[in-house]
Design a protein around this motif. Structure first.
Motif, short mmCIF file in Angstrom:
data_model
loop_
_atom_site.label_atom_id
_atom_site.label_comp_id
_atom_site.label_asym_id
_atom_site.label_seq_id
_atom_site.Cartn_x
_atom_site.Cartn_y
_atom_site.Cartn_z
N UNK A 116 32.62 36.53 45.91
CA UNK A 116 33.05 37.09 44.63
C UNK A 116 34.53 37.43 44.66
N UNK A 117 35.01 37.98 45.80
CA UNK A 117 36.42 38.34 45.89
C UNK A 117 37.30 37.10 45.78
N UNK A 118 36.86 36.00 46.41
CA UNK A 118 37.64 34.76 46.35
C UNK A 118 37.69 34.23 44.92
N UNK A 119 36.53 34.31 44.23
CA UNK A 119 36.51 33.83 42.84
C UNK A 119 37.34 34.74 41.94
N UNK A 120 37.38 36.03 42.25
CA UNK A 120 38.23 36.95 41.48
C UNK A 120 39.69 36.52 41.59
N UNK A 121 40.12 36.29 42.82
CA UNK A 121 41.53 35.92 43.06
C UNK A 121 41.85 34.60 42.35
N UNK B 116 47.92 39.18 41.83
CA UNK B 116 47.89 40.13 42.95
C UNK B 116 46.74 41.12 42.72
N UNK B 117 45.55 40.74 43.14
CA UNK B 117 44.36 41.55 42.91
C UNK B 117 44.46 42.91 43.59
N UNK B 118 45.09 42.96 44.78
CA UNK B 118 45.14 44.21 45.53
C UNK B 118 46.01 45.26 44.86
N UNK C 245 31.34 42.45 39.57
CA UNK C 245 30.11 42.59 40.33
C UNK C 245 28.90 42.80 39.43
N UNK C 246 29.07 43.65 38.40
CA UNK C 246 27.92 43.98 37.56
C UNK C 246 27.48 42.83 36.66
#
Length: 258
Positions: A14-19, A61-63, A96-97
């Motif tokens: 999920x984090x990779x797809x977010x980025x 820049x997700x972070x 996530x939800x």
């Protein structure tokens, strides 16, 4: 005997797809802003979203961004301000939800074993599951919409409260002396320092930082956390220029000879 290996496709996290999605969306927003010849400062004034957040969205820049629900809200607001479909663009950013789905486990009987009573029970089960899932989805959607509306109202209120309350000018008591401003940070804060019309510094400084700047005629300090900034003008006692979380802009000017 020959054996063939089954190809296994691993779904990206999920984090990779977010980025990846944020990079894609950010590129569209950046292109739209450039096409309209808008600077980040102008976009900040138009959207009331802090410039470093707009820059982080465009750069993917997700972070450097807050929770996904706020990212979606920022994307929607930014896209709408640029004339794009904010609702559609923001919906492409994964959360996530939104990954939770109901996957019922239904055992299908062979056709020879399906009797009218089985078909009837199966029909009831499917209808019951569909109604229950729809009810749950609608309830969840209403709660999310209500929470989002509440957060938008709170965010709007905070933005209004954090707007520049006043622009004060302090004159030097002695003619001919330059303006000197020293800053001590009680908490991490974003600052922009403009001396004689030129930006000398812009960025976020950590708690405990002490910095000084000088100008011949005028020095302007802008911060998004006025309560975390202690300012000393020339030899005066350092003082806090506002409340925590408040955006404040203060201009210090030298007393000009007549």
């Amino acid at each position: 005997m020959k054996w063939c290996r089954k190809k296994i496709e691993i779904e990206p996290s999920l984090e990779q797809r977010k980025v990846e999605k944020l990079l894609e969306i950010g590129a569209q927003l950046h292109q739209a802003r450039q096409a309209q010849a808008l600077s980040l400062e102008a976009a900040e004034a138009k959207t009331m979203i802090q410039r470093h957040l707009l820059r982080a969205i465009e750069a993917g820049c997700l972070e450097e961004l807050p929770e996904p629900i706020y990212i979606q809200s920022y994307i929607k607001q930014y896209a709408n301000a640029l004339g794009l479909d904010g609702a559609e663009l923001s919906s492409n950013f994964p959360r996530e939800d939104q990954q939770l789905q109901f996957k019922p486990s239904v055992r299908i009987l062979p056709a020879a074993q399906l009797r009218p009573v089985h078909l009837y029970l199966l029909y009831l089960f499917v209808v019951f599951w569909a109604v229950n899932a729809l009810s749950h989805t609608l309830t969840r959607g209403e709660m999310q919409a209500s929470n989002l509306q509440t957060k938008k109202q709170l965010s709007s209120t905070q933005i209004q409260q954090s707007d520049i309350k006043s622009i004060s000018t302090v004159e030097n008591t002695e003619n001919g002396k330059p303006v000197r401003v020293s800053v001590t940070l009680k908490a991490q804060s974003w600052l922009r320092i403009t001396a004689d019309g030129k930006t000398e510094f812009e960025g976020t400084l950590p708690q405990g930082t002490q910095r000084s700047w000088e100008a011949q005629e005028e020095l302007t300090l802008r911060t998004e956390n006025a309560g975390g900034v202690l300012v000393q003008f020339n030899q005066e006692k350092a003082k806090q220029i506002g409340n925590p979380g408040q955006m404040q802009e203060v201009t210090f000017a030298a007393n000009r000879r007549l």
